[in-house]
Design an enzyme around this catalytic site. Structure first.
Site, mmCIF file in Angstrom:
data_model
loop_
_atom_site.group_PDB
_atom_site.id
_atom_site.type_symbol
_atom_site.label_atom_id
_atom_site.label_comp_id
_atom_site.label_asym_id
_atom_site.label_seq_id
_atom_site.Cartn_x
_atom_site.Cartn_y
_atom_site.Cartn_z
ATOM 1 N N ARG A 150 0.833 -1.204 0.000
ATOM 2 C CA ARG A 150 0.000 0.000 0.000
ATOM 3 C C ARG A 150 0.872 1.262 0.000
ATOM 4 O O ARG A 150 0.478 2.280 -0.560
ATOM 5 C CB ARG A 150 -0.938 0.005 1.207
ATOM 6 N N LYS A 194 -13.112 -9.887 9.109
ATOM 7 C CA LYS A 194 -13.992 -8.731 9.365
ATOM 8 C C LYS A 194 -15.425 -9.105 8.978
ATOM 9 O O LYS A 194 -16.022 -8.537 8.060
ATOM 10 C CB LYS A 194 -13.524 -7.524 8.549
ATOM 11 N N GLY A 197 -6.146 -6.134 2.187
ATOM 12 C CA GLY A 197 -4.770 -6.033 2.674
ATOM 13 C C GLY A 197 -4.188 -7.395 3.025
ATOM 14 O O GLY A 197 -3.052 -7.703 2.657
ATOM 15 N N GLY A 209 -12.585 -3.910 2.033
ATOM 16 C CA GLY A 209 -13.966 -3.466 2.150
ATOM 17 C C GLY A 209 -14.361 -2.523 1.012
ATOM 18 O O GLY A 209 -15.477 -2.608 0.483
HETATM 19 P P1 ADP Z 1 -8.554 -8.782 4.016
HETATM 20 O O1 ADP Z 1 -7.530 -7.867 4.655
HETATM 21 O O2 ADP Z 1 -7.959 -9.642 2.948
HETATM 22 O O3 ADP Z 1 -9.759 -8.012 3.563
HETATM 23 P P2 ADP Z 1 -9.621 -9.465 6.650
HETATM 24 O O4 ADP Z 1 -8.965 -8.263 7.224
HETATM 25 O O5 ADP Z 1 -11.115 -9.535 6.678
HETATM 26 O O6 ADP Z 1 -9.078 -9.788 5.179
HETATM 27 O O7 ADP Z 1 -9.154 -10.758 7.485
HETATM 28 C C1 ADP Z 1 -7.808 -11.164 7.590
HETATM 29 C C2 ADP Z 1 -7.629 -11.954 8.858
HETATM 30 O O8 ADP Z 1 -8.543 -13.051 8.912
HETATM 31 C C3 ADP Z 1 -6.251 -12.577 8.995
HETATM 32 O O9 ADP Z 1 -5.567 -11.907 10.025
HETATM 33 C C4 ADP Z 1 -6.536 -14.035 9.357
HETATM 34 O O10 ADP Z 1 -5.733 -14.502 10.414
HETATM 35 C C5 ADP Z 1 -7.992 -14.005 9.775
HETATM 36 N N1 ADP Z 1 -8.663 -15.318 9.637
HETATM 37 C C6 ADP Z 1 -8.788 -16.080 8.549
HETATM 38 N N2 ADP Z 1 -9.402 -17.238 8.829
HETATM 39 C C7 ADP Z 1 -9.693 -17.222 10.153
HETATM 40 C C8 ADP Z 1 -10.309 -18.136 11.053
HETATM 41 N N3 ADP Z 1 -10.759 -19.313 10.639
HETATM 42 N N4 ADP Z 1 -10.426 -17.767 12.346
HETATM 43 C C9 ADP Z 1 -9.960 -16.569 12.767
HETATM 44 N N5 ADP Z 1 -9.364 -15.663 11.975
HETATM 45 C C10 ADP Z 1 -9.234 -15.978 10.684
HETATM 46 C C1 3PG Z 2 -8.747 -1.590 5.010
HETATM 47 O O1 3PG Z 2 -7.715 -2.128 5.431
HETATM 48 O O2 3PG Z 2 -9.696 -2.242 4.491
HETATM 49 C C2 3PG Z 2 -8.843 -0.082 5.042
HETATM 50 O O3 3PG Z 2 -7.621 0.482 5.436
HETATM 51 C C3 3PG Z 2 -9.980 0.372 5.937
HETATM 52 O O4 3PG Z 2 -9.768 -0.061 7.246
HETATM 53 P P1 3PG Z 2 -11.013 -0.225 8.253
HETATM 54 O O5 3PG Z 2 -11.774 -1.466 7.802
HETATM 55 O O6 3PG Z 2 -10.392 -0.394 9.619
HETATM 56 O O7 3PG Z 2 -11.861 1.020 8.111
HETATM 57 MG MG MG Z 3 -7.426 -6.955 6.606
#
Ligand code: ADP
Ligand code: 3PG
Ligand code: MG
Length: 393
Positions: free
Chosen positions: A35, A200, A350, A373
């Site tokens: 990023r 998330k 991310g 998101g």
């Molecule tokens: P992205 O950044 O790709 O949008 P998220 O931020 O939603 O994804 O989620 C990433 C996190 O999800 C990672 O830190 C990972 O450890 C966690 N994760 C994935 N699978 C599981 C699980 N089964 N239980 C708990 N956490 C998980």
């Molecule tokens: C992301 O990592 O999706 C953006 O930086 C937004 O972060 P946030 O979901 O904590 O608002």
């Molecule tokens: Mg993330």
């Protein structure tokens, strides 16, 4: 068409650039600087054009005092100085004399990074609720506002929407590039399959309602899967479940069961560590104290079968806890399968981006978006507030 940074005369102007430096950090080290790297074209352009550059970004989510230390942007300023080959000034506060003096001292072509905008969330969530006073204070520091934080464009916060509404504005090069790429997904070659994982859950679960209309199949992994399984009456032990969204999942399963594909087995353990004993189970034999951290081999096989005929794949969120090596398997094997078949794969988020990079797939996938998101909300067809605030031309 939105106004862009190229529409402004920048020399001697204080240009506030909202970037998204919300990078994964572990034990004080940046795990993936994509990023930051991808923000460089806009920062470089402003520097070359002799602007006084003020960078704003959030890092993580700030709720407690402890979150302040954990989410200090100083580490990013140091990293940026290294890759930019020019010292980057850093203001350790988000308001007050130190910041104002730093801004006043800026010379043409210099760059100042301001402390994590979400420090303002500690008391009264001022950044995240787009507090008017905070937005006008930050806007008073600059002459022009450029929004290059595509990954934050789904948030209406003070540092993007608030300032944006108060200053002459435009988008940066990363924002432009992301939007051009994602527009192509609107007429994706079918079958179009979405893979949704990550943690998330409450943020992302809503997109499923729209994705079921747009996609031919949705494969669900990560923590998201267990709320769905629970909604179907399956036993999931201590796996993460978003209990507020159980009814939503039930409804989705009722209207689109044929499109939603859920795990049939998982890699579970009682503790989220590499060393803790773990095993593969199907959901009929998971124990109460066990938590699922990755998909199991039967699910990986099932998901690969589902992906065989896909022509376009959009993937958000890792399928397991990829920070721990033994739980990287599903994410790695599915990436390997898709890239060997040279499928059109777009990754957004991310953590999935950083996992793909870490596992050696960065050059093999079609495109990696910096948005998680934001990308999902864009695909849902929602208007992104961080983009809406920018003037049309
Ligand atoms: P992205 O950044 O790709 O949008 P998220 O931020 O939603 O994804 O989620 C990433 C996190 O999800 C990672 O830190 C990972 O450890 C966690 N994760 C994935 N699978 C599981 C699980 N089964 N239980 C708990 N956490 C998980
Ligand atoms: C992301 O990592 O999706 C953006 O930086 C937004 O972060 P946030 O979901 O904590 O608002
Ligand atoms: Mg993330």
């Amino acid at each position: 068409m939105k106004k862009t940074i190229e529409d402004y005369e920048l020399e001697g102007k204080k240009v506030i650039i909202r970037v998204d430096f919300n990078v994964p950090i572990k034990n004080g080290t940046i795990q993936d600087d994509s990023r930051i790297q991808k923000s460089l074209p806009t920062i470089n352009y402003a520097v070359k054009n002799q602007a006084k550059v003020i960078l704003l970004s959030h890092l993580g989510r700030v709720k407690t005092e402890e979150d302040l230390a954990k989410n200090n942007l100083k580490i990013v300023a140091e990293h940026l100085s290294k890759i930019f080959n020019q010292p980057i000034l850093f203001s350790s506060v988000t308001r007050g004399k130190e910041l104002e003096d730093d801004v006043a001292s800026l010379e043409n072509g210099q760059v100042l990074l301001v402390q994590n905008t979400r420090y303002e969330d500690l008391e009264g969530k001022k950044e995240s609720t787009n507090d008017k006073n905070l937005a006008s204070y930050w806007a008073s520091l600059g002459d022009i506002f450029i929004n290059d934080a595509f990954a934050t464009a789904h948030r209406a916060h003070a540092s993007n929407v608030g300032i944006g509404a108060l200053l002459p504005n435009g988008v940066g090069f990363l924002m432009e590039k992301e939007l051009n790429y994602l527009k192509k997904l609107e007429d994706a070659k079918r079958p179009f399959v979405a893979i949704l994982g990550g943690s998330k859950v409450s943020d992302k679960i809503g997109v499923i309602e729209n994705l079921v209309l747009k996609c031919d199949k949705i494969l669900i992994g990560g923590a998201m899967a267990f709320t769905f399984l629970k909604a179907e009456g399956k036993e999931v032990g201590k796996s993460l479940v978003d209990s507020e969204n159980l009814a939503f999942c039930e409804r989705m399963l009722k209207i689109a069961r044929e499109k939603i594909v859920l795990p049939i087995d998982a890699h579970v353990s009682c503790e989220m560590t590499e060393a803790s004993p773990s095993r593969i189970v199907d959901f009929s034999s998971i124990e109460q104290e066990e938590q699922a951290f990755d998909l199991g081999p039967e699910t990986i096989k099932l998901y690969q079968e589902q992906l065989e005929s896909a022509n376009t794949i959009f993937w958000n969120g890792p399928l397991g806890v990829v920070e721990i090596e033994k739980y990287q398997v599903a994410t790695e094997e599915i990436l390997d399968y898709l890239t060997k078949l040279q499928k059109e794969v777009i990754l957004g988020g991310g953590d999935i981006a950083s996992a793909a990079k870490h596992l050696g797939f960065e050059e093999k996938v079609t495109y990696i978006s910096t948005g998680g998101g934001a990308t999902l909300e864009y695909l849902e067809g929602k208007e992104l507030p961080g983009l809406k605030v920018i003037t049309d031309k």
